[in-house]
Design a protein around this motif. Structure first.
Motif, PDB file in Angstrom:
ATOM      1  N   GLU A 196       0.813  -1.217   0.000  1.00 39.19           N
ATOM      2  CA  GLU A 196       0.000   0.000   0.000  1.00 39.19           C
ATOM      3  C   GLU A 196       0.851   1.273   0.000  1.00 39.19           C
ATOM      4  O   GLU A 196       0.319   2.376   0.075  1.00 39.19           O
ATOM      5  CB  GLU A 196      -0.953   0.000   1.203  1.00 39.19           C
ATOM      6  N   THR A 253      -6.455   9.878  12.850  1.00 37.86           N
ATOM      7  CA  THR A 253      -7.124  10.637  11.790  1.00 37.86           C
ATOM      8  C   THR A 253      -6.109  11.465  11.013  1.00 37.86           C
ATOM      9  O   THR A 253      -4.968  11.674  11.457  1.00 37.86           O
ATOM     10  CB  THR A 253      -8.164  11.607  12.388  1.00 37.86           C
ATOM     11  N   LEU A 254      -6.557  11.987   9.881  1.00 44.09           N
ATOM     12  CA  LEU A 254      -5.712  12.898   9.121  1.00 44.09           C
ATOM     13  C   LEU A 254      -5.451  14.175   9.917  1.00 44.09           C
ATOM     14  O   LEU A 254      -4.387  14.780   9.783  1.00 44.09           O
ATOM     15  CB  LEU A 254      -6.369  13.225   7.776  1.00 44.09           C
ATOM     16  N   ILE A 278      -8.379   4.615   9.206  1.00 45.78           N
ATOM     17  CA  ILE A 278      -7.599   5.483   8.326  1.00 45.78           C
ATOM     18  C   ILE A 278      -6.970   4.621   7.243  1.00 45.78           C
ATOM     19  O   ILE A 278      -6.743   3.433   7.429  1.00 45.78           O
ATOM     20  CB  ILE A 278      -6.510   6.269   9.086  1.00 45.78           C
ATOM     21  N   SER A 279      -6.706   5.265   6.113  1.00 45.07           N
ATOM     22  CA  SER A 279      -6.156   4.565   4.952  1.00 45.07           C
ATOM     23  C   SER A 279      -4.696   4.968   4.773  1.00 45.07           C
ATOM     24  O   SER A 279      -4.372   6.165   4.750  1.00 45.07           O
ATOM     25  CB  SER A 279      -6.968   4.937   3.705  1.00 45.07           C
ATOM     26  N   PRO A 303      -2.746   4.755   2.030  1.00 42.68           N
ATOM     27  CA  PRO A 303      -2.537   5.600   0.840  1.00 42.68           C
ATOM     28  C   PRO A 303      -2.997   7.044   1.053  1.00 42.68           C
ATOM     29  O   PRO A 303      -2.334   7.979   0.587  1.00 42.68           O
ATOM     30  CB  PRO A 303      -3.364   4.897  -0.235  1.00 42.68           C
ATOM     31  N   ASP A 304      -4.124   7.249   1.748  1.00 38.47           N
ATOM     32  CA  ASP A 304      -4.602   8.609   2.023  1.00 38.47           C
ATOM     33  C   ASP A 304      -3.603   9.369   2.892  1.00 38.47           C
ATOM     34  O   ASP A 304      -3.357  10.566   2.677  1.00 38.47           O
ATOM     35  CB  ASP A 304      -5.956   8.578   2.719  1.00 38.47           C
ATOM     36  N   ILE A 305      -3.048   8.673   3.877  1.00 35.95           N
ATOM     37  CA  ILE A 305      -2.079   9.310   4.773  1.00 35.95           C
ATOM     38  C   ILE A 305      -0.821   9.706   4.011  1.00 35.95           C
ATOM     39  O   ILE A 305      -0.304  10.825   4.158  1.00 35.95           O
ATOM     40  CB  ILE A 305      -1.726   8.366   5.926  1.00 35.95           C
ATOM     41  N   LYS A 335      -0.529  10.343   0.921  1.00 36.42           N
ATOM     42  CA  LYS A 335      -0.856  11.460   0.046  1.00 36.42           C
ATOM     43  C   LYS A 335      -0.911  12.762   0.835  1.00 36.42           C
ATOM     44  O   LYS A 335      -0.456  13.812   0.372  1.00 36.42           O
ATOM     45  CB  LYS A 335      -2.192  11.198  -0.650  1.00 36.42           C
ATOM     46  N   GLU A 336      -1.468  12.702   2.049  1.00 37.65           N
ATOM     47  CA  GLU A 336      -1.623  13.895   2.892  1.00 37.65           C
ATOM     48  C   GLU A 336      -0.286  14.520   3.250  1.00 37.65           C
ATOM     49  O   GLU A 336      -0.149  15.751   3.288  1.00 37.65           O
ATOM     50  CB  GLU A 336      -2.386  13.518   4.172  1.00 37.65           C
TER      51      GLU A 336
END
Length: 236
Positions: free
Chosen positions: A41, A200-201, A226-227, A229-231, A233-234
């Motif tokens: 991931e 969380t983000l 939480i994901s 990949p999202d983290i 990216k953030e």
């Protein structure tokens, strides 16, 4: 800021605990399968902890941890049950990128300096586990004084980084507690990787604001709150 998915090992299984208490265990299968999942991931680093070692059984899970180190090609920081210079040297010579020295460093802070001189400070991380503002040792069963004082001491002894774990919020998936993190980061100049409560983000944004050197993701990641990949990216 570097992201470290956690691979905590208890009796050969990948688990997550709440506040370090064994009775809260949630199992997530094979440690190697979990490690590969996070790498697939996008993880470029892993945080591997031998929980049995932290609870006093240093030789437990050694084969499992060897397998993890040999079967992955990402940055690995490893802790739990590293009680001596020979323990640390064994893992560093195997190829672990960084070892985490916790209880042993409170009993003999000089171990940090000796290992840093031999292997380089960037490979030696001191564990600053906090319970109620005091450093927690021996599997988080005992406390031994103010965390900020210990953080400063470990930096003076030559640690290249610190792992700050807030035991009070560990595994609760209820967010980080900003004040103790800010206090520890403000007490040293070396990077501080934060563990405990990152859910969380928004938590990640706070850690970025505080200039944390990294974040360990545990229960919230395994529970799908939480994901990864999202983290990733953030924080880019």
């Amino acid at each position: 800021m570097k992201i470290f998915p956690a691979v905590d090992i208890l009796e050969g299984r990948c688990v997550q605990l709440v506040g370090g208490k064994r009775e809260t265990e949630k199992a997530y299968g094979s440690p190697l399968a979990s490690a590969i999942r996070w790498i697939d991931e996008g993880a470029t680093a892993l945080h591997i902890i031998n929980l049995d070692g932290a609870f006093g059984h240093a030789q437990a899970n050694v084969d499992v941890m060897y397998d993890l180190v040999r079967s992955t090609d990402v940055f690995i920081q490893l802790g739990g049950g590293i009680r001596s210079e020979s323990d640390a040297a064994g893992w560093l010579n195997l190829g672990v990128d960084r070892v985490i020295i916790g209880t042993a460093a409170t009993e003999d802070p000089g171990i940090i300096r000796r290992l840093s001189e031999e292997f380089g400070s960037d490979r030696i991380m001191a564990g600053v586990d906090a319970r109620g503002g005091e450093i927690a040792t021996h599997g988080w069963e005992k406390t031994a004084g103010d965390v900020s004082v210990w953080a400063t001491r470990f930096e003076e002894e030559g640690a290249g980084s610190l792992l700050f774990t807030n035991v009070d919020v560990e595994g609760l998936c209820a967010g980080i507690a900003r004040e103790p993190i800010e206090r520890v980061i403000g007490s040293v100049k070396i990077p501080v990787v934060v563990s405990g409560g990152v859910s969380t983000l928004t938590d990640l944004r706070i850690l970025l604001e505080l200039r944390a050197g990294g974040a360990v993701l545990g229960s919230a990641l395994y529970q799908g709150l939480i994901s990864l990949p999202d983290i990733l990216k953030e924080i880019q």
